[in-house]
Design a protein around this motif. Structure first.
Motif, PDB file in Angstrom:
ATOM      1  N   PRO A 168      10.612  14.733  36.650  1.00 61.45           N
ATOM      2  CA  PRO A 168      11.918  14.386  37.245  1.00 61.45           C
ATOM      3  C   PRO A 168      12.555  13.221  36.489  1.00 61.45           C
ATOM      4  O   PRO A 168      11.946  12.171  36.323  1.00 61.45           O
ATOM      5  N   TYR A 169      13.786  13.438  36.029  1.00 58.93           N
ATOM      6  CA  TYR A 169      14.487  12.393  35.273  1.00 58.93           C
ATOM      7  C   TYR A 169      15.545  11.754  36.160  1.00 58.93           C
ATOM      8  O   TYR A 169      16.601  12.329  36.394  1.00 58.93           O
ATOM      9  N   CYS A 170      15.223  10.576  36.674  1.00 54.87           N
ATOM     10  CA  CYS A 170      16.148   9.916  37.587  1.00 54.87           C
ATOM     11  C   CYS A 170      16.363   8.451  37.200  1.00 54.87           C
ATOM     12  O   CYS A 170      16.860   7.667  37.982  1.00 54.87           O
ATOM     13  N   ARG A 171      15.947   8.098  35.990  1.00 55.75           N
ATOM     14  CA  ARG A 171      16.169   6.742  35.513  1.00 55.75           C
ATOM     15  C   ARG A 171      17.276   6.752  34.464  1.00 55.75           C
ATOM     16  O   ARG A 171      18.122   7.629  34.453  1.00 55.75           O
ATOM     17  N   SER A 172      17.231   5.777  33.575  1.00 59.04           N
ATOM     18  CA  SER A 172      18.222   5.704  32.504  1.00 59.04           C
ATOM     19  C   SER A 172      18.162   6.976  31.662  1.00 59.04           C
ATOM     20  O   SER A 172      17.102   7.566  31.463  1.00 59.04           O
ATOM     21  N   ARG A 173      19.308   7.419  31.172  1.00 62.83           N
ATOM     22  CA  ARG A 173      19.341   8.596  30.313  1.00 62.83           C
ATOM     23  C   ARG A 173      19.464   8.222  28.838  1.00 62.83           C
ATOM     24  O   ARG A 173      19.729   9.071  27.994  1.00 62.83           O
ATOM     25  N   VAL A 174      19.246   6.954  28.505  1.00 53.85           N
ATOM     26  CA  VAL A 174      19.342   6.484  27.126  1.00 53.85           C
ATOM     27  C   VAL A 174      17.996   6.665  26.428  1.00 53.85           C
ATOM     28  O   VAL A 174      16.991   6.066  26.817  1.00 53.85           O
ATOM     29  N   PRO A 176      15.816   5.817  23.381  1.00 54.14           N
ATOM     30  CA  PRO A 176      15.810   4.824  22.298  1.00 54.14           C
ATOM     31  C   PRO A 176      15.263   5.412  21.000  1.00 54.14           C
ATOM     32  O   PRO A 176      14.267   4.946  20.442  1.00 54.14           O
ATOM     33  N   HIS A 177      15.943   6.433  20.534  1.00 47.45           N
ATOM     34  CA  HIS A 177      15.485   7.159  19.343  1.00 47.45           C
ATOM     35  C   HIS A 177      16.684   7.863  18.725  1.00 47.45           C
ATOM     36  O   HIS A 177      17.753   7.935  19.330  1.00 47.45           O
ATOM     37  N   SER A 178      16.502   8.391  17.508  1.00 46.04           N
ATOM     38  CA  SER A 178      17.594   9.110  16.854  1.00 46.04           C
ATOM     39  C   SER A 178      17.522  10.618  17.095  1.00 46.04           C
ATOM     40  O   SER A 178      18.427  11.342  16.692  1.00 46.04           O
ATOM     41  N   TYR A 179      16.460  11.099  17.719  1.00 42.59           N
ATOM     42  CA  TYR A 179      16.367  12.487  18.164  1.00 42.59           C
ATOM     43  C   TYR A 179      15.475  12.533  19.395  1.00 42.59           C
ATOM     44  O   TYR A 179      14.920  11.506  19.809  1.00 42.59           O
ATOM     45  N   CYS A 180      15.341  13.695  19.994  1.00 44.88           N
ATOM     46  CA  CYS A 180      14.574  13.812  21.236  1.00 44.88           C
ATOM     47  C   CYS A 180      13.077  13.888  20.953  1.00 44.88           C
ATOM     48  O   CYS A 180      12.447  14.942  21.102  1.00 44.88           O
ATOM     49  N   GLU A 181      12.531  12.767  20.533  1.00 46.47           N
ATOM     50  CA  GLU A 181      11.089  12.665  20.322  1.00 46.47           C
ATOM     51  C   GLU A 181      10.396  12.713  21.676  1.00 46.47           C
ATOM     52  O   GLU A 181      10.883  12.154  22.659  1.00 46.47           O
ATOM     53  N   HIS A 182       9.256  13.377  21.729  1.00 47.47           N
ATOM     54  CA  HIS A 182       8.596  13.676  23.000  1.00 47.47           C
ATOM     55  C   HIS A 182       8.397  12.445  23.886  1.00 47.47           C
ATOM     56  O   HIS A 182       8.848  12.403  25.031  1.00 47.47           O
ATOM     57  N   MET A 183       7.716  11.415  23.379  1.00 45.61           N
ATOM     58  CA  MET A 183       7.396  10.280  24.225  1.00 45.61           C
ATOM     59  C   MET A 183       8.622   9.445  24.558  1.00 45.61           C
ATOM     60  O   MET A 183       8.715   8.877  25.649  1.00 45.61           O
ATOM     61  N   ALA A 184       9.578   9.392  23.633  1.00 40.23           N
ATOM     62  CA  ALA A 184      10.798   8.630  23.902  1.00 40.23           C
ATOM     63  C   ALA A 184      11.542   9.210  25.104  1.00 40.23           C
ATOM     64  O   ALA A 184      12.136   8.474  25.904  1.00 40.23           O
ATOM     65  N   VAL A 185      11.517  10.541  25.232  1.00 43.17           N
ATOM     66  CA  VAL A 185      12.171  11.204  26.369  1.00 43.17           C
ATOM     67  C   VAL A 185      11.310  11.115  27.613  1.00 43.17           C
ATOM     68  O   VAL A 185      11.790  10.799  28.711  1.00 43.17           O
ATOM     69  N   ALA A 186      10.010  11.374  27.476  1.00 38.47           N
ATOM     70  CA  ALA A 186       9.117  11.399  28.644  1.00 38.47           C
ATOM     71  C   ALA A 186       9.075  10.053  29.361  1.00 38.47           C
ATOM     72  O   ALA A 186       8.925   9.993  30.590  1.00 38.47           O
ATOM     73  N   LYS A 187       9.231   8.961  28.622  1.00 40.89           N
ATOM     74  CA  LYS A 187       9.191   7.637  29.242  1.00 40.89           C
ATOM     75  C   LYS A 187      10.396   7.374  30.147  1.00 40.89           C
ATOM     76  O   LYS A 187      10.399   6.397  30.899  1.00 40.89           O
ATOM     77  N   LEU A 188      11.429   8.230  30.071  1.00 36.48           N
ATOM     78  CA  LEU A 188      12.590   8.076  30.943  1.00 36.48           C
ATOM     79  C   LEU A 188      12.361   8.696  32.323  1.00 36.48           C
ATOM     80  O   LEU A 188      13.175   8.504  33.226  1.00 36.48           O
ATOM     81  N   ALA A 189      11.282   9.451  32.469  1.00 37.93           N
ATOM     82  CA  ALA A 189      11.015  10.125  33.739  1.00 37.93           C
ATOM     83  C   ALA A 189      10.644   9.110  34.815  1.00 37.93           C
ATOM     84  O   ALA A 189      10.092   8.037  34.526  1.00 37.93           O
ATOM     85  N   CYS A 190      10.958   9.455  36.067  1.00 38.85           N
ATOM     86  CA  CYS A 190      10.581   8.576  37.175  1.00 38.85           C
ATOM     87  C   CYS A 190       9.238   8.997  37.764  1.00 38.85           C
ATOM     88  O   CYS A 190       8.905   8.641  38.887  1.00 38.85           O
TER      89      CYS A 190
END
Length: 312
Positions: A168-174, A176-190
């Motif tokens: 579930p993604y309910c935090r910031s949608r920013v 911190p990367h130049s593409y959708c790297e796996h961990m960079a996106v997963a860390k945004l999950a709540c």
């Protein structure tokens, strides 16, 4: 607005580019655009000469063609969007597009590793069993190897993509990367993303570990065969370019993977730049370091460019 939370799969993520280097979008864009053009031209030329020259039908040429296709897909999955971020301030990427990009990036890196292993096997058969080369690596075997490489990438990426998209993604949608790297996106999950992170590290380590081990065995057997035999030692010397590609791919690749997950002491900017260069450098240099050092391909390129001066 950039840190605005969201909870709908119809929303989008925001790509930062390279953190702390946002003030230099033009320079970064020129750098990656130049690399992308080199990658497209180099790999395009390799695919063109392999497709047009009927003499380039050995197994090694098939594997070089596979490598060129993978490199084009890998670079194209990230660079055009990166240029949009750097030059057009097009920082948003759709929810679905982000995970498609993630799937393409990580599956092609697995496929590239598989093709590099196949190339090592090709060199082993060519040098250690030259009389059986075409019989062992026939078209059916090459097709099966290509299929196995794709299936392995799918078996690795489908569960990982499922794990990340179900968070579930309910935090910031920013991102911190130049593409959708796996961990960079997963860390945004709540929710806790450690399960997907552990799966990614273990899966990547197993794939790379297995491939490197088999490559090392192949080269060990080749070295044992060529020792004291001048003719075969000359054939072994052609493996030097392959070794360069292996170092170029695996060393920054594994450093990038581990720094993304165990990032203490490594700045975010360094991690992002390393991940970007890990995707760009092999796609740029593979056609130069490997394909253009293959005599038949080099002659075919010269024949295509200078048809009246170069003869087969």
């Amino acid at each position: 607005m950039a840190s605005e939370p969201f909870n709908s799969s119809s929303s989008s993520f925001i790509l930062v580019g390279v953190p702390s280097l946002e003030a230099f979008p033009t320079c970064l864009g020129i750098l990656f655009c130049s690399g992308y053009v080199i990658a497209l031209v180099g790999n395009g030329v390799v695919l063109l000469v392999i497709g047009l020259d009927t003499s380039l039908r050995d197994p090694v040429h098939c594997f070089l063609g596979m490598l060129a296709v993978i490199d084009v897909v890998m670079a194209t999955s990230v660079v055009p969007k990166m240029l949009g971020v750097f030059w057009l301030n097009s920082v948003e990427i759709g929810y679905t597009a982000c995970f498609v990009q993630m799937f393409l990036v990580h599956s092609t890196t697995s496929e590239e590793s598989g093709v590099l292993l196949a190339m090592a096997v090709d060199r082993y058969v060519a040098i250690c069993h030259p009389l059986r080369y075409r019989a062992v690596l026939n078209r059916q075997t090459i097709a099966q190897i290509g299929l196995a490489i794709m299936v392995r990438a799918l078996l690795f990426m489908v569960p990982l993509t499922g794990m990340v998209t179900n968070l579930p993604y309910c935090r910031s949608r920013v991102v911190p990367h130049s593409y959708c790297e796996h961990m960079a996106v997963a860390k945004l999950a709540c929710a806790d993303p450690r399960a997907s992170g552990l799966y990614s590290v273990v899966g990547s380590s197993l794939i790379v570990g297995m491939d490197v081990a088999f490559i090392a065995v192949s080269y060990g057997m080749i070295l044992k065969t060529v020792l004291g035999k001048k003719a075969r030692w000359k054939a072994f010397s052609t493996c030097g370019s392959h070794a360069c590609v292996l170092l170029l791919y695996y060393v920054p690749g594994m450093v990038s993977i581990y720094t993304q997950h165990f990032s203490s002491g490594v700045s975010l900017r360094a991690r992002v730049l390393l991940a970007d260069l890990y995707l760009m450098l092999p796609t740029m240099l593979n056609p130069i370091v490997y394909s253009m050092r293959t005599r038949q391909i080099r002659q075919a390129v010269l024949k295509m460019l200078l048809p009246r001066k170069v003869h087969a």
